[in-house]
Design a protein around this motif. Structure first.
Motif, PDB file in Angstrom:
ATOM      1  N   ALA A  24      -3.086   5.378  10.546  1.00  0.00           N
ATOM      2  CA  ALA A  24      -4.258   4.509  10.479  1.00  0.00           C
ATOM      3  C   ALA A  24      -4.034   3.207  11.238  1.00  0.00           C
ATOM      4  O   ALA A  24      -2.906   2.704  11.304  1.00  0.00           O
ATOM      5  CB  ALA A  24      -4.574   4.203   9.020  1.00  0.00           C
ATOM      6  N   PHE A  29      -4.539  -1.200   5.838  1.00  0.00           N
ATOM      7  CA  PHE A  29      -4.288   0.120   5.242  1.00  0.00           C
ATOM      8  C   PHE A  29      -3.876   0.010   3.776  1.00  0.00           C
ATOM      9  O   PHE A  29      -4.365   0.764   2.926  1.00  0.00           O
ATOM     10  CB  PHE A  29      -3.197   0.811   6.059  1.00  0.00           C
ATOM     11  N   ASN A  74       3.029   2.576   3.344  1.00  0.00           N
ATOM     12  CA  ASN A  74       2.207   1.439   3.763  1.00  0.00           C
ATOM     13  C   ASN A  74       2.864   0.617   4.877  1.00  0.00           C
ATOM     14  O   ASN A  74       2.167  -0.072   5.615  1.00  0.00           O
ATOM     15  CB  ASN A  74       1.867   0.557   2.559  1.00  0.00           C
ATOM     16  N   ASN A  77       1.611   2.516   7.801  1.00  0.00           N
ATOM     17  CA  ASN A  77       0.163   2.763   7.846  1.00  0.00           C
ATOM     18  C   ASN A  77      -0.143   4.255   7.987  1.00  0.00           C
ATOM     19  O   ASN A  77      -1.015   4.655   8.785  1.00  0.00           O
ATOM     20  CB  ASN A  77      -0.500   1.985   8.996  1.00  0.00           C
ATOM     21  N   ALA A  98     -10.469   7.243   4.785  1.00  0.00           N
ATOM     22  CA  ALA A  98     -10.114   5.938   4.244  1.00  0.00           C
ATOM     23  C   ALA A  98     -11.230   5.455   3.327  1.00  0.00           C
ATOM     24  O   ALA A  98     -12.403   5.416   3.731  1.00  0.00           O
ATOM     25  CB  ALA A  98      -9.901   4.938   5.374  1.00  0.00           C
TER      26      ALA A  98
END
Length: 115
Positions: A24, A29, A74, A77, A98
């Motif tokens: 992403a 994110f 994370n 992402n 998302a």
């Protein structure tokens, strides 16, 4: 500009495994939950798995419980879908989503399970 780029699809034999990734960019994110959906030919898109923003909560469709695992990194992402014990009925295009107010989608990656 928001982008969700799936990868890792392909051909697997029944009982085999694949790991999908969704990279992403363009939004924060770590603030949002993520989901994987799939759509088989002639069928409606269905929710496969979801994960909370921090990764502490996951949920699965009954059809994949115990076989698929959703996770996220994370720092990278990226959200993942580990698919084990694959069945022919898992054949579909898999999409990541998302859970932002707009709701962004990736372009999809084909998974085919066949001997």
């Amino acid at each position: 500009q928001v982008q969700l780029v799936e990868s890792g699809g392909g051909l697997a034999q029944p009982g085999g495994s694949l790991r999908l990734s969704c990279a992403a960019s363009g939004f924060t994110f770590s603030n949002y939950g993520m989901r994987w959906y799939r759509q088989a030919p002639g069928k409606e898109r269905e929710l496969v798995a979801g994960i909370s923003s921090g990764g502490g909560t996951t949920n699965y469709a009954d059809s994949v419980k115990g076989r698929f695992t959703i996770s996220r990194d994370n720092a990278k992402n990226t959200v993942y879908l580990q698919m084990n014990s694959l069945k022919p009925e898992d054949t579909a295009v898999y999409y990541c989503h998302a859970r932002t107010p707009v709701g962004y989608w990736g372009q999809g990656t084909q998974v085919t399970v066949s001997s």
